[in-house]
Design an enzyme around this catalytic site. Structure first.
Site, PDB file in Angstrom:
ATOM      1  N   SER A   1       0.809  -1.272   0.189  1.00 44.38           N
ATOM      2  CA  SER A   1       0.219   0.299   0.136  1.00 44.38           C
ATOM      3  C   SER A   1       0.868   1.287   0.037  1.00 44.38           C
ATOM      4  O   SER A   1       0.330   2.362  -0.495  1.00 44.38           O
ATOM      5  CB  SER A   1      -0.914  -0.128   1.183  1.00 44.38           C
ATOM      6  OG  SER A   1      -0.084  -0.180   2.237  1.00 44.38           O
TER       7      SER A   1
ATOM      8  N   HIS B   1       5.702  -2.494   7.965  1.00 42.75           N
ATOM      9  CA  HIS B   1       6.631  -1.440   8.431  1.00 42.75           C
ATOM     10  C   HIS B   1       7.279  -1.932   9.735  1.00 42.75           C
ATOM     11  O   HIS B   1       8.200  -1.327  10.021  1.00 42.75           O
ATOM     12  CB  HIS B   1       5.657  -0.247   8.675  1.00 42.75           C
ATOM     13  CG  HIS B   1       5.005   0.418   7.691  1.00 42.75           C
ATOM     14  ND1 HIS B   1       4.105   0.037   6.698  1.00 42.75           N
ATOM     15  CD2 HIS B   1       5.288   1.862   7.138  1.00 42.75           C
ATOM     16  CE1 HIS B   1       3.827   0.797   5.856  1.00 42.75           C
ATOM     17  NE2 HIS B   1       4.568   1.907   6.194  1.00 42.75           N
TER      18      HIS B   1
ATOM     19  N   CYS C   1       2.271  -6.944   1.829  1.00 49.69           N
ATOM     20  CA  CYS C   1       1.087  -6.367   2.575  1.00 49.69           C
ATOM     21  C   CYS C   1       0.362  -7.101   3.398  1.00 49.69           C
ATOM     22  O   CYS C   1      -0.240  -8.122   2.749  1.00 49.69           O
ATOM     23  CB  CYS C   1       0.551  -5.170   1.695  1.00 49.69           C
ATOM     24  SG  CYS C   1      -0.817  -4.388   2.506  1.00 49.69           S
TER      25      CYS C   1
END
Length: 267
Positions: free
Chosen positions: A13, A188, A75
């Site tokens: 994303s 992340h 993701c």
């Protein structure tokens, strides 16, 4: 054996999937990599399943047109919500991050307690608890949505003192649960893995989705004779919006500056 010099497609994303791109580059140094960051629609973690599936299909079709041999869904949200549709509608193999991460966690846990740190959408999908239960019915899970971490990591703000307070708050229920294994269920999060590990202690094992998925890709390409054993590795980066900003923020994740980010708008 003929070399398969086609690139590997990777998408996320936004910036988080760069942790997987970085690890893929290290694990498969001869491979060409094409990365797509959907910065128009970031974050996926707060979007509906229908929206995430639509975005993911658009990106996968673009990567397919680049003649990739494999697509990596870097993701967790897209893996949790869109992977079945991608595997049904895309002609090249598509791998997600959920199952490899769950398999690694199931192997690692000794007390049968696994915690998952993830986006709101991934938590609500219950993709990790379901995958873990299929692997071992005795495993108990606790999930914690960490919506603030993604923007703070991208902007590099978690190095401030306030960042540690936020990390500690998110980890408090994990510590209370007694879990001995924690899945970093967002691409992340490996950026702050060391800080999480320091807070959780040496007896808690962190499952890094980047490392697990890179090994999964290597295994798949080896089994299908698609590794490029003597090629020259490369990266080509696309963003669906604000490539200059993407390039600037990418340094917070990659630890180095990208040469160029290409703008590619999708339908």
């Amino acid at each position: 054996m003929d070399m398969d010099t086609r690139p590997i497609g990777v998408f996320d994303s936004g910036l988080g999937g760069l942790t997987i791109l970085k690890t893929l580059s290290r694990t498969l140094p001869k491979e060409k990599l094409i990365y797509f960051g959907d910065t128009v629609n970031v974050p996926y973690g707060s979007k509906s399943k229908a929206a995430v599936t639509r975005f993911s299909l658009d990106i996968a079709r673009f990567l397919q047109k680049q003649n990739v041999k494999l697509i990596v869904v870097a993701c967790n949200t897209a893996s949790a919500l869109a992977l079945p549709e991608l595997q049904k509608k895309i002609s090249v193999p598509v791998v997600g991050v959920i199952l490899p991460g769950a398999m690694k966690a199931a192997q690692c846990t000794k007390n049968g307690k696994v915690a998952i740190l993830a986006t709101e959408a991934t938590v609500q999908s219950k993709a990790y608890p379901r995958a873990l239960k299929r692997l071992d019915k005795r495993i108990c899970t606790v999930q914690r949505a960490c919506p603030v971490l993604v923007p703070l990591i991208e902007e590099g703000w978690l190095h401030a003192k306030a960042g540690q307070y936020i990390i500690d708050d998110y980890l408090a229920p994990v510590i209370k649960s007694g879990a001995d294994t924690v899945i970093l269920g967002c691409t992340h999060y490996p950026v702050i893995k060391k800080r999480m590990a320091a807070r959780l202690g040496k007896n808690v094992r962190l499952v890094d989705s980047a490392e697990v998925l890179a090994e999964e890709v290597k295994t798949r390409l080896t089994q299908t004779d698609q590794l490029n054993p003597s090629g020259r590795g490369s990266m080509k980066i696309y963003a669906s919006d604000a490539p200059a900003r993407f390039k600037r923020l990418a340094k917070n994740i990659l630890g180095r500056e990208l040469k160029r980010v290409y703008l590619k708008k999708l339908n």
